[in-house]
Design an enzyme around this catalytic site. Sequence first.
Site, mmCIF file in Angstrom:
data_model
loop_
_atom_site.group_PDB
_atom_site.id
_atom_site.type_symbol
_atom_site.label_atom_id
_atom_site.label_comp_id
_atom_site.label_asym_id
_atom_site.label_seq_id
_atom_site.Cartn_x
_atom_site.Cartn_y
_atom_site.Cartn_z
ATOM 1 N N LYS A 245 -18.863 17.820 -2.335
ATOM 2 C CA LYS A 245 -18.108 18.866 -3.040
ATOM 3 C C LYS A 245 -17.401 18.268 -4.250
ATOM 4 O O LYS A 245 -16.467 17.497 -4.116
ATOM 5 C CB LYS A 245 -17.051 19.517 -2.135
ATOM 6 C CG LYS A 245 -16.492 20.799 -2.781
ATOM 7 C CD LYS A 245 -15.193 21.261 -2.185
ATOM 8 C CE LYS A 245 -13.989 20.582 -2.778
ATOM 9 N NZ LYS A 245 -13.775 20.850 -4.220
ATOM 10 N N GLY B 207 -8.899 11.326 -4.020
ATOM 11 C CA GLY B 207 -7.973 12.333 -4.562
ATOM 12 C C GLY B 207 -6.544 11.936 -4.254
ATOM 13 O O GLY B 207 -6.239 10.745 -4.111
ATOM 14 N N SER B 208 -5.698 12.938 -4.136
ATOM 15 C CA SER B 208 -4.271 12.666 -3.971
ATOM 16 C C SER B 208 -3.950 12.220 -2.545
ATOM 17 O O SER B 208 -4.666 12.547 -1.601
ATOM 18 C CB SER B 208 -3.483 13.933 -4.298
ATOM 19 O OG SER B 208 -3.886 14.981 -3.437
ATOM 20 N N GLU C 109 -1.517 13.297 -0.778
ATOM 21 C CA GLU C 109 -1.159 14.494 0.006
ATOM 22 C C GLU C 109 -2.412 15.053 0.679
ATOM 23 O O GLU C 109 -2.428 15.313 1.875
ATOM 24 C CB GLU C 109 -0.581 15.610 -0.887
ATOM 25 C CG GLU C 109 0.763 15.316 -1.533
ATOM 26 C CD GLU C 109 0.651 14.358 -2.717
ATOM 27 O OE1 GLU C 109 -0.474 14.149 -3.244
ATOM 28 O OE2 GLU C 109 1.687 13.784 -3.105
ATOM 29 N N GLY D 43 -5.212 13.524 1.096
ATOM 30 C CA GLY D 43 -5.740 12.500 2.001
ATOM 31 C C GLY D 43 -5.191 12.671 3.406
ATOM 32 O O GLY D 43 -5.930 12.593 4.396
ATOM 33 N N GLU E 292 -9.770 7.105 -0.956
ATOM 34 C CA GLU E 292 -9.293 6.398 -2.140
ATOM 35 C C GLU E 292 -8.239 7.303 -2.753
ATOM 36 O O GLU E 292 -8.573 8.368 -3.271
ATOM 37 C CB GLU E 292 -10.484 6.161 -3.085
ATOM 38 C CG GLU E 292 -10.441 4.822 -3.748
ATOM 39 C CD GLU E 292 -9.974 4.932 -5.171
ATOM 40 O OE1 GLU E 292 -8.823 5.387 -5.353
ATOM 41 O OE2 GLU E 292 -10.738 4.583 -6.069
ATOM 42 N N CYS F 78 -6.829 6.548 -11.108
ATOM 43 C CA CYS F 78 -6.004 6.165 -9.949
ATOM 44 C C CYS F 78 -5.513 4.733 -10.055
ATOM 45 O O CYS F 78 -4.447 4.397 -9.558
ATOM 46 C CB CYS F 78 -6.739 6.430 -8.644
ATOM 47 S SG CYS F 78 -8.430 5.874 -8.706
ATOM 48 N N GLU G 94 3.175 8.818 -8.495
ATOM 49 C CA GLU G 94 2.011 8.772 -9.366
ATOM 50 C C GLU G 94 2.078 9.961 -10.328
ATOM 51 O O GLU G 94 2.103 11.116 -9.902
ATOM 52 C CB GLU G 94 0.725 8.850 -8.541
ATOM 53 C CG GLU G 94 -0.513 8.747 -9.414
ATOM 54 C CD GLU G 94 -1.809 8.743 -8.619
ATOM 55 O OE1 GLU G 94 -1.981 9.625 -7.764
ATOM 56 O OE2 GLU G 94 -2.654 7.862 -8.870
HETATM 57 P P1 ADP Z 1 -5.613 16.676 -7.660
HETATM 58 O O1 ADP Z 1 -4.270 17.047 -7.111
HETATM 59 O O2 ADP Z 1 -5.596 15.510 -8.547
HETATM 60 O O3 ADP Z 1 -6.432 17.834 -8.156
HETATM 61 P P2 ADP Z 1 -6.708 16.737 -5.081
HETATM 62 O O4 ADP Z 1 -6.481 15.664 -4.086
HETATM 63 O O5 ADP Z 1 -6.019 18.027 -4.904
HETATM 64 O O6 ADP Z 1 -6.411 16.085 -6.452
HETATM 65 O O7 ADP Z 1 -8.253 17.057 -5.234
HETATM 66 C C1 ADP Z 1 -9.297 16.142 -5.040
HETATM 67 C C2 ADP Z 1 -10.425 16.840 -4.327
HETATM 68 O O8 ADP Z 1 -9.958 17.271 -3.052
HETATM 69 C C3 ADP Z 1 -10.958 18.103 -5.007
HETATM 70 O O9 ADP Z 1 -12.358 18.160 -4.818
HETATM 71 C C4 ADP Z 1 -10.271 19.204 -4.247
HETATM 72 O O10 ADP Z 1 -10.982 20.423 -4.262
HETATM 73 C C5 ADP Z 1 -10.235 18.637 -2.856
HETATM 74 N N1 ADP Z 1 -9.199 19.216 -1.975
HETATM 75 C C6 ADP Z 1 -8.012 19.745 -2.326
HETATM 76 N N2 ADP Z 1 -7.362 20.198 -1.246
HETATM 77 C C7 ADP Z 1 -8.147 19.969 -0.166
HETATM 78 C C8 ADP Z 1 -8.039 20.215 1.241
HETATM 79 N N3 ADP Z 1 -6.984 20.806 1.757
HETATM 80 N N4 ADP Z 1 -9.060 19.820 2.025
HETATM 81 C C9 ADP Z 1 -10.140 19.201 1.522
HETATM 82 N N5 ADP Z 1 -10.305 18.961 0.204
HETATM 83 C C10 ADP Z 1 -9.334 19.321 -0.637
#
Ligand code: ADP
Length: 497
Positions: free
Chosen positions: A193, A246-247, A249, A251, A268, A302, A399
């Site tokens: 995704k 990603g973030s 949170e 994670g 990561e 990152c 961050e």
């Molecule tokens: P940012 O805050 O930098 O956009 P995110 O961590 O929110 O980074 O997003 C990174 C990826 O994680 C994106 O593909 C996003 O759609 C996905 N994502 C966001 N929220 C969730 C969730 N609750 N469960 C799984 N994937 C998520």
Amino acid sequence: TTSTETKMSEKVTTFLARKHGLFIDGDWLPAVSGKVFDSFDPGTGRVIAQVPEGDAEDIDLAVKAARRAFEDGPWGRMTPSERGRLLFNLADLVEENAEELAELEVLDNGKPLSNARAADVPLCADMFRYMGGWATKITGETLSISTPGEYHAFTLREPVGVVGQIIPWNAPLLILSWKVAPALAAGCTVVLKPAEQTPLTALRFGELAQEAGIPKGVINIITGFGETAGAAIAAHPDIDKVSFTGSSEVGRIIVKAAAGNLKRVSLELGGKSPVIVLPDADLSAAIPGIARGIFHNSGQVCTAGSRLYAHRNVFDEIVDGIVQQAGQITVGHGLEDGSQMGPLISPVQCERVMGYIGQGRDAGASIATGGARLDRDGNFIEPTVLVDTRPEMSVVQEEIFGPVLCVMRFDDDDLEQIAKQANDTIFGLAGSVWTQNISAAHKLVRRIRAGRIGVNTHGSVDATLPTGGFKQSGWGREKGHDGLNLYTEVKSVIVSL
Ligand code: ADP
């Protein structure tokens, strides 16, 4: 703004206008719900394409296809060299379509075309080639065991199975390669995704995977949102492993959801990487290196070097130098000639970054340069340097994911003290040390708690260099041999002779 349109190649214009599908089992399908969503050009704020909004039902179809491809398809019966060959094909196709991929990445993500051409696209191809080479070199070990009797004992490394991969928007095609290439080299099948902000290069990549001859169901690509499609991947009972970038949170959310079937998890996550300049550093290299380390990709990296610790003897020269570099950066739409720094990904991200700059100012930091939005369409923020920052400030602790450098001064030469400041963070992703003193450099390398340290460079994204986090920056290492091992299970075998 029409100037950016005229610069789009015909291939890109045609691709954008196409009706896009989800890539499931070798077919391009609409979302089960029939929903679509817009993808924006962050450099203008305008809609550039519509893609299907996949959610849990589409993920389920993709997982079923990936499972079939893993258990029954030709994929599992291929020899390692046949698998490797397909990865080489993919690398070649990425290179053959480099210009189109680079342009698409610029339009979707905002980064300057020069960066996409020089880094994202060639490094993506390189990753497929690198991991294609590993496909024939996945081996176990022969073990000398101490159990009384005669035995032959060894290990096998087998693919972990169906993997879910969730990627962010800051380097969509490149991070796709860090995940898809090792998974395929190991013999896994994939449900990927891309981030909702940047779905386009992943969709184009799906077409290239077909063209390369990757069997149907081995790679499935679902565009959609995190809380729906992403969450469905993390929770799916038939996914064996989830890999997320990603973030921090999100994670944590992934880890909780993955607990359901105890799927393997690699993460990561965020960083707040320290950059340490000792008094003997070669400033002519350090100043541009540090500026690149924070302003590259508008700071949306990152591993960005976002906390600078400079010795008092060099502090003023370093700050002046970086301020001067910041002033020379041409900020603009990624397709504009000479653009060196693009917009931030979204209006939301722009507000977040401006919010941090405001918090820093309110807490007593001074703005040495930048600190403002650009007066034009798109999510542009000036390269920003904050001085008089203190350890407890949010700009130093959290961050920001934007072009904002916090500079702090240290007065003594005690490396323990310097390392302590560098380690005063919940993160541990990267760091760099700038000095000509080889002994001090190595001492600091050992003391900094982070997954990747540069000496007289802030680092590199070479396919062979594992990257990942200590502490709250993640679990596991991507790229390199370690990145391959994320996609294998070890089986030990003991044969009584
Ligand atoms: P940012 O805050 O930098 O956009 P995110 O961590 O929110 O980074 O997003 C990174 C990826 O994680 C994106 O593909 C996003 O759609 C996905 N994502 C966001 N929220 C969730 C969730 N609750 N469960 C799984 N994937 C998520």
